[in-house]
Design a protein around this motif. Structure first.
Motif, PDB file in Angstrom:
ATOM      1  N   PRO A   9       0.833  -1.213   0.000  1.00 55.26           N
ATOM      2  CA  PRO A   9       0.000   0.000   0.000  1.00 55.26           C
ATOM      3  C   PRO A   9       0.860   1.253   0.000  1.00 55.26           C
ATOM      4  O   PRO A   9       1.784   1.381   0.788  1.00 55.26           O
ATOM      5  N   MET A  10       0.559   2.153  -0.907  1.00 55.83           N
ATOM      6  CA  MET A  10       1.233   3.438  -0.975  1.00 55.83           C
ATOM      7  C   MET A  10       0.171   4.535  -0.989  1.00 55.83           C
ATOM      8  O   MET A  10      -1.016   4.240  -1.039  1.00 55.83           O
ATOM      9  N   GLY A  11       0.593   5.776  -0.979  1.00 61.53           N
ATOM     10  CA  GLY A  11      -0.364   6.879  -0.959  1.00 61.53           C
ATOM     11  C   GLY A  11      -0.409   7.625  -2.268  1.00 61.53           C
ATOM     12  O   GLY A  11      -0.108   8.818  -2.293  1.00 61.53           O
ATOM     13  N   PRO A  12      -0.764   6.959  -3.346  1.00 61.84           N
ATOM     14  CA  PRO A  12      -0.702   7.642  -4.642  1.00 61.84           C
ATOM     15  C   PRO A  12      -1.788   8.689  -4.800  1.00 61.84           C
ATOM     16  O   PRO A  12      -2.961   8.422  -4.534  1.00 61.84           O
ATOM     17  N   LEU A  13      -1.400   9.870  -5.248  1.00 59.80           N
ATOM     18  CA  LEU A  13      -2.362  10.922  -5.551  1.00 59.80           C
ATOM     19  C   LEU A  13      -2.697  10.900  -7.038  1.00 59.80           C
ATOM     20  O   LEU A  13      -1.943  10.391  -7.854  1.00 59.80           O
ATOM     21  N   GLY A  14      -3.832  11.469  -7.368  1.00 61.47           N
ATOM     22  CA  GLY A  14      -4.230  11.578  -8.775  1.00 61.47           C
ATOM     23  C   GLY A  14      -5.015  10.396  -9.287  1.00 61.47           C
ATOM     24  O   GLY A  14      -5.313  10.324 -10.484  1.00 61.47           O
ATOM     25  N   LEU A  15      -5.389   9.446  -8.412  1.00 64.45           N
ATOM     26  CA  LEU A  15      -6.092   8.245  -8.864  1.00 64.45           C
ATOM     27  C   LEU A  15      -7.559   8.243  -8.436  1.00 64.45           C
ATOM     28  O   LEU A  15      -8.235   7.227  -8.555  1.00 64.45           O
ATOM     29  N   ALA A  16      -8.051   9.389  -7.936  1.00 60.01           N
ATOM     30  CA  ALA A  16      -9.443   9.506  -7.507  1.00 60.01           C
ATOM     31  C   ALA A  16     -10.076  10.727  -8.147  1.00 60.01           C
ATOM     32  O   ALA A  16      -9.388  11.619  -8.651  1.00 60.01           O
ATOM     33  N   LYS A  60      -2.543  -7.490 -13.825  1.00 62.20           N
ATOM     34  CA  LYS A  60      -2.179  -8.087 -15.111  1.00 62.20           C
ATOM     35  C   LYS A  60      -0.733  -8.567 -15.094  1.00 62.20           C
ATOM     36  O   LYS A  60      -0.389  -9.574 -15.722  1.00 62.20           O
ATOM     37  N   GLY A  61       0.120  -7.872 -14.352  1.00 69.42           N
ATOM     38  CA  GLY A  61       1.530  -8.244 -14.270  1.00 69.42           C
ATOM     39  C   GLY A  61       1.808  -9.432 -13.370  1.00 69.42           C
ATOM     40  O   GLY A  61       2.972  -9.807 -13.193  1.00 69.42           O
ATOM     41  N   GLY A  62       0.762 -10.018 -12.760  1.00 69.10           N
ATOM     42  CA  GLY A  62       0.928 -11.250 -12.014  1.00 69.10           C
ATOM     43  C   GLY A  62       0.887 -11.141 -10.511  1.00 69.10           C
ATOM     44  O   GLY A  62       0.972 -12.161  -9.815  1.00 69.10           O
ATOM     45  N   THR A  63       0.757  -9.940  -9.956  1.00 67.12           N
ATOM     46  CA  THR A  63       0.776  -9.764  -8.503  1.00 67.12           C
ATOM     47  C   THR A  63      -0.435 -10.447  -7.871  1.00 67.12           C
ATOM     48  O   THR A  63      -1.571 -10.223  -8.279  1.00 67.12           O
ATOM     49  N   GLY A  64      -0.187 -11.267  -6.829  1.00 68.84           N
ATOM     50  CA  GLY A  64      -1.262 -12.043  -6.224  1.00 68.84           C
ATOM     51  C   GLY A  64      -2.255 -11.220  -5.447  1.00 68.84           C
ATOM     52  O   GLY A  64      -3.459 -11.502  -5.463  1.00 68.84           O
ATOM     53  N   LEU A  65      -1.781 -10.202  -4.726  1.00 69.12           N
ATOM     54  CA  LEU A  65      -2.653  -9.348  -3.925  1.00 69.12           C
ATOM     55  C   LEU A  65      -2.372  -7.889  -4.232  1.00 69.12           C
ATOM     56  O   LEU A  65      -1.229  -7.438  -4.135  1.00 69.12           O
ATOM     57  N   ILE A  66      -3.409  -7.168  -4.595  1.00 71.24           N
ATOM     58  CA  ILE A  66      -3.324  -5.726  -4.798  1.00 71.24           C
ATOM     59  C   ILE A  66      -3.868  -5.038  -3.548  1.00 71.24           C
ATOM     60  O   ILE A  66      -5.010  -5.281  -3.143  1.00 71.24           O
ATOM     61  N   ILE A  67      -3.044  -4.205  -2.908  1.00 76.97           N
ATOM     62  CA  ILE A  67      -3.513  -3.404  -1.783  1.00 76.97           C
ATOM     63  C   ILE A  67      -3.490  -1.952  -2.245  1.00 76.97           C
ATOM     64  O   ILE A  67      -2.445  -1.436  -2.643  1.00 76.97           O
ATOM     65  N   THR A  68      -4.627  -1.302  -2.212  1.00 74.08           N
ATOM     66  CA  THR A  68      -4.707   0.062  -2.727  1.00 74.08           C
ATOM     67  C   THR A  68      -3.911   1.015  -1.843  1.00 74.08           C
ATOM     68  O   THR A  68      -3.545   0.697  -0.715  1.00 74.08           O
ATOM     69  N   GLY A  69      -3.666   2.197  -2.370  1.00 73.84           N
ATOM     70  CA  GLY A  69      -3.118   3.259  -1.544  1.00 73.84           C
ATOM     71  C   GLY A  69      -4.136   3.663  -0.498  1.00 73.84           C
ATOM     72  O   GLY A  69      -5.309   3.280  -0.530  1.00 73.84           O
ATOM     73  N   VAL A  70      -3.690   4.463   0.444  1.00 74.83           N
ATOM     74  CA  VAL A  70      -4.533   4.809   1.582  1.00 74.83           C
ATOM     75  C   VAL A  70      -5.811   5.524   1.140  1.00 74.83           C
ATOM     76  O   VAL A  70      -5.795   6.385   0.251  1.00 74.83           O
TER      77      VAL A  70
END
Length: 432
Positions: A25-32, A51-61
């Protein structure tokens, strides 16, 4: 496969992950967008890493509370501000992530408290457990009232319920980690309250306990709830952090209390601990720059792993697959979290599985496109990957005819231009 143990399934609560990799999890801005939903950039950004194969995606805060810390909108998704819109945009994203066999958790925050970045500050003064100094400003914070704590706890239940409706497989709570608001309640240096939220360790963890209990009551006991957790604070004094290898007296949470904290948090109902060390007073621990060694959290994660019976996630420059494989094999962690490395190359996991390690674009831990841009309240990007968070607008379109192209200049821009031309099927010639 050389790193077969990194591609075995693992469970967090009721959810099975296809491999041992998570997008940290990171705090990316500009995605909302302004209504608190995920915009197209955000949907594309997370989908590309699935798509790149990552098993778990945890969104930014993200935030559920809209009242106490008003700066939480509209800079990031918010699961309670406009629930219908949040669910609709989340559904589009989670369905695309699931199409690639990945799972996705929403990270939810109780707030920043005394560590709120000044450029992101809403109403003044900022809140905290007690009247304590702000991390960045020479000001004293305002103590949260009981009613405000209860309001934030309820917002977690509402937000997690909407996240579940939006297709998220679980949530990660932000956090008894890095000195954020929940962590400020947990650390005696910051928490000087005399009510039921202060004093003993159990009282200081009451806020975090009420959060997981509220979510489980709203979403069901089988809905996974992970906690971002820092075993040790690395605080020498107010605004003074310890350096690697330095001998010092811990003013925050020490290892002994950290292990006891971990046991209590699992007892309260948390299904996994996403573990590191540090606080904003020792900020270089939680976001290790290039001069911090790779895998610096491994010994701390191992201590937590030996103390609890739930999965432990380990981040912190874990992009060397040999090291990651050793960490899982040695029982130091169950899941390897990659944050900035997946900004640099969203196809990291698929390339590794295919034995194409040498083709992975490495993260250089420069902090420029990620944390550096968050600090400036700018949209997240990456110094070595211009497509990060711009996947749609910079997509490589099919070519109709291959051409020979002269690229004059062998600097960073010239080399990247030549590389992209070659990837698209042209025949570049680079002239220095």
């Amino acid at each position: 496969m050389k790193y077969k143990n990194l591609f075995t399934p693992v469970k967090i609560g009721s959810v099975t992950l296809k491999n041992r990799f998570a997008l940290a999890p990171m705090g990316p801005l500009g995605l909302a967008d302004a209504e608190g939903g995920f915009n197209q950039r955000g949907i594309d950004y997370y989908t590309e890493r699935a798509k790149g194969g990552t098993g778990l995606i945890i969104t930014g805060v993200t935030f559920s509370d809209c009242e106490v810390e008003t700066q939480s909108m509209p800079n990031c998704p918010n699961s309670t501000y406009n629930p219908v819109h949040f669910i609709r945009t989340s559904k589009e994203m989670t369905e695309r992530v699931h199409a690639y066999g990945s799972k996705i958790f929403l990270m939810m925050s109780a707030g920043f408290g005394r560590v709120t970045i000044p450029t992101n500050l809403g109403e003044f003064p900022p809140v905290a457990p007690s009247a304590i100094p702000h991390r960045w400003l020479d000001k004293i914070c305002r103590p949260l009232t009981r009613e405000e704590i209860h309001s934030i706890v309820k917002s977690f239940g509402d937000g997690a319920y909407h996240a579940k409706r939006g297709g998220f497989d679980g949530v990660e709570i932000h956090a008894v980690h890095e000195g954020y608001l929940l962590d400020q309640f947990a650390i005696s240096m910051f928490n000087q309250r005399t009510d039921e939220y202060g004093g003993s360790l159990e009282n200081r963890l009451r806020f975090a306990r009420e959060v997981v209990e509220e979510i489980k009551s709203r979403c069901g006991q089988d809905f996974p709830v992970v906690l971002r957790f820092s075993l040790k604070s690395m605080i020498k004094d107010w605004r003074e952090g310890a350096l690697p290898g330095e001998i010092f007296e811990e003013k925050g949470r020490d290892i002994e209390e950290g292990l006891e904290t971990a046991k209590l948090l699992v007892q309260y109902g948390y299904d996994a601990l996403d573990t590191d060390v540090g606080t904003y007073d020792a900020w270089w621990w939680n976001h290790p720059p290039m001069y911090q060694k790779k895998g610096l959290f491994r010994p701390y994660c191992k201590m937590v792993k030996e103390a609890v019976d739930v999965p432990v996630l380990c981040a912190g420059r874990m992009d060397n697959p040999e090291m990651a494989s050793e960490a899982v094999e040695a029982g130091e962690c169950d899941i390897v979290s990659l944050g900035r490395p997946l900004l640099a190359d969203p196809d990291y996991v698929n390339k590794l599985r295919a034995g194409k390690w040498e083709q992975i674009r490495p993260c250089i831990s420069c902090q420029e496109g990620c944390m550096g841009r968050v600090q400036e309240f700018s949209m997240i990007n990456c110094a070595v990957n211009p497509q990060a968070a711009r996947e749609r607008v910079t997509a490589y379109e099919p070519i109709l005819k291959s051409r020979r192209v002269m690229v004059v200049g062998g600097g960073a821009a010239g080399c990247e231009a030549a590389r992209v031309l070659a990837v698209r099927g042209h025949k570049p010639e680079l002239f220095e």
